[in-house]
Design a protein around this motif. Structure first.
Motif, PDB file in Angstrom:
ATOM      1  N   GLY A 169       0.787  -1.223   0.000  1.00 38.66           N
ATOM      2  CA  GLY A 169       0.000   0.000   0.000  1.00 38.66           C
ATOM      3  C   GLY A 169       0.820   1.276   0.000  1.00 38.66           C
ATOM      4  N   PRO A 170       1.847   1.393   0.873  1.00 40.18           N
ATOM      5  CA  PRO A 170       2.655   2.623   0.867  1.00 40.18           C
ATOM      6  C   PRO A 170       3.362   2.904  -0.458  1.00 40.18           C
ATOM      7  N   LEU A 171       3.583   1.870  -1.271  1.00 41.70           N
ATOM      8  CA  LEU A 171       4.198   2.091  -2.577  1.00 41.70           C
ATOM      9  C   LEU A 171       3.215   2.732  -3.555  1.00 41.70           C
ATOM     10  N   VAL A 172       1.918   2.496  -3.328  1.00 41.46           N
ATOM     11  CA  VAL A 172       0.884   3.061  -4.196  1.00 41.46           C
ATOM     12  C   VAL A 172       0.369   4.382  -3.625  1.00 41.46           C
ATOM     13  N   TYR A 173       0.065   4.389  -2.345  1.00 41.34           N
ATOM     14  CA  TYR A 173      -0.459   5.582  -1.674  1.00 41.34           C
ATOM     15  C   TYR A 173       0.717   6.308  -1.020  1.00 41.34           C
ATOM     16  N   GLN A 174       1.388   7.115  -1.780  1.00 40.86           N
ATOM     17  CA  GLN A 174       2.644   7.734  -1.340  1.00 40.86           C
ATOM     18  C   GLN A 174       2.380   9.077  -0.643  1.00 40.86           C
ATOM     19  N   VAL A 175       1.810   8.974   0.544  1.00 39.00           N
ATOM     20  CA  VAL A 175       1.587  10.137   1.406  1.00 39.00           C
ATOM     21  C   VAL A 175       2.407   9.929   2.667  1.00 39.00           C
ATOM     22  N   GLY A 176       3.149  10.925   3.080  1.00 33.06           N
ATOM     23  CA  GLY A 176       3.996  10.798   4.254  1.00 33.06           C
ATOM     24  C   GLY A 176       3.192  10.619   5.526  1.00 33.06           C
ATOM     25  N   ILE A 177       3.691   9.763   6.406  1.00 29.12           N
ATOM     26  CA  ILE A 177       2.958   9.512   7.644  1.00 29.12           C
ATOM     27  C   ILE A 177       3.049  10.689   8.608  1.00 29.12           C
ATOM     28  N   ASN A 178       4.021  11.574   8.415  1.00 29.19           N
ATOM     29  CA  ASN A 178       4.184  12.728   9.297  1.00 29.19           C
ATOM     30  C   ASN A 178       3.961  14.051   8.566  1.00 29.19           C
ATOM     31  N   ASP A 179       3.324  14.004   7.398  1.00 28.40           N
ATOM     32  CA  ASP A 179       2.988  15.250   6.686  1.00 28.40           C
ATOM     33  C   ASP A 179       1.845  15.959   7.414  1.00 28.40           C
ATOM     34  N   ILE A 180       2.099  17.162   7.879  1.00 29.45           N
ATOM     35  CA  ILE A 180       1.143  17.902   8.693  1.00 29.45           C
ATOM     36  C   ILE A 180       0.385  18.900   7.827  1.00 29.45           C
ATOM     37  N   ASP A 181      -0.928  18.953   8.022  1.00 30.72           N
ATOM     38  CA  ASP A 181      -1.797  19.907   7.322  1.00 30.72           C
ATOM     39  C   ASP A 181      -2.814  20.438   8.330  1.00 30.72           C
ATOM     40  N   PHE A 182      -2.501  21.602   8.938  1.00 34.21           N
ATOM     41  CA  PHE A 182      -3.366  22.136   9.982  1.00 34.21           C
ATOM     42  C   PHE A 182      -4.734  22.558   9.444  1.00 34.21           C
ATOM     43  N   THR A 183      -4.841  22.752   8.146  1.00 33.53           N
ATOM     44  CA  THR A 183      -6.141  23.137   7.582  1.00 33.53           C
ATOM     45  C   THR A 183      -7.101  21.943   7.485  1.00 33.53           C
ATOM     46  N   ALA A 184      -6.578  20.723   7.688  1.00 30.49           N
ATOM     47  CA  ALA A 184      -7.426  19.518   7.580  1.00 30.49           C
ATOM     48  C   ALA A 184      -7.429  18.729   8.882  1.00 30.49           C
ATOM     49  N   ARG A 185      -7.315  19.439  10.010  1.00 29.15           N
ATOM     50  CA  ARG A 185      -7.262  18.764  11.310  1.00 29.15           C
ATOM     51  C   ARG A 185      -8.572  18.052  11.625  1.00 29.15           C
ATOM     52  N   MET A 186      -8.449  16.760  11.995  1.00 28.68           N
ATOM     53  CA  MET A 186      -9.575  15.918  12.443  1.00 28.68           C
ATOM     54  C   MET A 186     -10.748  15.932  11.465  1.00 28.68           C
ATOM     55  N   LYS A 187     -10.437  15.939  10.190  1.00 28.42           N
ATOM     56  CA  LYS A 187     -11.468  15.855   9.168  1.00 28.42           C
ATOM     57  C   LYS A 187     -11.860  14.390   8.960  1.00 28.42           C
TER      58      LYS A 187
END
Length: 311
Positions: A55-73
């Motif tokens: 899965g991580p090879l296909v869904y390449q989103v960092g596990i620690n990428d922070i986006d405060f505009t999308a908190r607890m969405k």
């Protein structure tokens, strides 16, 4: 009688084919496939393992990428499983943490099974004080409360292992060794009982009469015939190890906070159950589905490896 043809063998008369002999493992697989829930659970566990590995090879989103505009969405197109309190993607963190949770479960199982087989085999083939001492040690370990001992050992040794192997590998080794080191006792008793039953069988006596040494008798003749119940016990140990690792992470004594195992995700989400239910729901569902699938696989193996059950 003149002009008559000799009678054909039964196998040929039934269609011209000789009877096909199957190995015990092929027969066990045939029995296992008749257990529909177990077979479906096996495919589900294989699919889940494949997803967390690839899965991580296909869904390449960092596990620690922070986006405060999308908190607890909640779940959305941008974040299929939603986000946490820092806006980190839960799907990416669950895929990463699933590798660790499954690795801990299987590694701890292999550790406990190996220790249990060795101790059980030595006790089962020995007579006298060796068997007595080994069973006394087994009873001693059985009397220990598992969770308090786990917490105590991790509290004392985690800093030392983290300094030697690093935070991730050190905690992984500690959890695997501690869980495996406290789960071998039922397997040892099971193997010992199987050895007591098998060591007086005719095929074992025949091997000894032909001059086979004790190690050869154990490895080539007794142990393969004692592995059926052990394989069933192994599935239980995998599920128990996954739950124990999740419990330790939930209590904050497992992996470090930046390593998102499924149990750690539940621990981080416990204070936000009323406003971000998705944060705890998906890791909890992953643990539930995994443990349930392994339990059904164990039921199927128990039925498949039981020679007294006709399927």
């Amino acid at each position: 009688m003149a002009g008559s043809t000799p009678a054909s063998p039964i196998g040929e008369a039934a269609g011209g084919r000789k009877p096909v002999s199957t190995s015990p493992w092929a027969e066990a697989w045939r029995r296992f496939k008749r257990h529909r829930l177990a077979l479906a659970s096996l495919w589900l566990l294989a699919l889940l393992s494949l997803v967390v590995l690839l899965g991580p090879l296909v869904y390449q989103v960092g596990i620690n990428d922070i986006d405060f505009t999308a908190r607890m969405k909640g779940p959305s197109g941008a974040h299929p499983l939603g986000t946490d309190d820092l806006g980190r993607d839960l799907l990416a963190r669950m895929l990463y943490g699933g590798r660790i949770s499954l690795a801990v479960g299987f590694a701890a199982m292999f550790t406990g099974i190996l220790i249990g087989i060795v101790i059980g085999a030595i006790a089962g083939i020995s007579r006298g004080w060796v068997d007595t001492v080994l069973m006394w040690v087994t009873d001693l370990f059985l009397s220990l409360p598992t969770l308090p001992v786990l917490l105590l050992l991790i509290f004392f040794f985690r800093d030392a292992l983290k300094s030697v192997f690093g935070p991730e590998v050190g905690i992984f080794l500690l959890i695997v060794l501690v869980i495996g080191g406290l789960s071998w006792m039922p397997v040892a008793r099971l193997v010992r009982a199987q050895f007591f039953s098998l060591r007086e069988k005719e095929f074992v006596e025949a091997a000894r009469a032909l001059g086979a040494s004790t190690p050869r008798v154990v490895v080539r003749h007794i142990l393969p015939n004692a592995l059926g119940p052990v394989i069933v016990a192994a599935t239980i140990d995998v599920a128990a190890a996954i739950i124990l690792e999740s419990t330790l992470s939930f209590l904050g004594l497992g992996f470090p906070p930046d390593i998102p195992t499924w149990g750690r995700l539940l621990f981080d989400a416990k204070d936000y159950l009323d406003i971000a239910m998705h944060w705890s729901m998906f890791p909890g569902l992953a643990i539930f589905v995994t443990v349930l699938a392994i339990s059904f696989i164990g039921d199927g193996l128990r039925d498949a490896l039981d020679p007294r059950r006709v399927m």
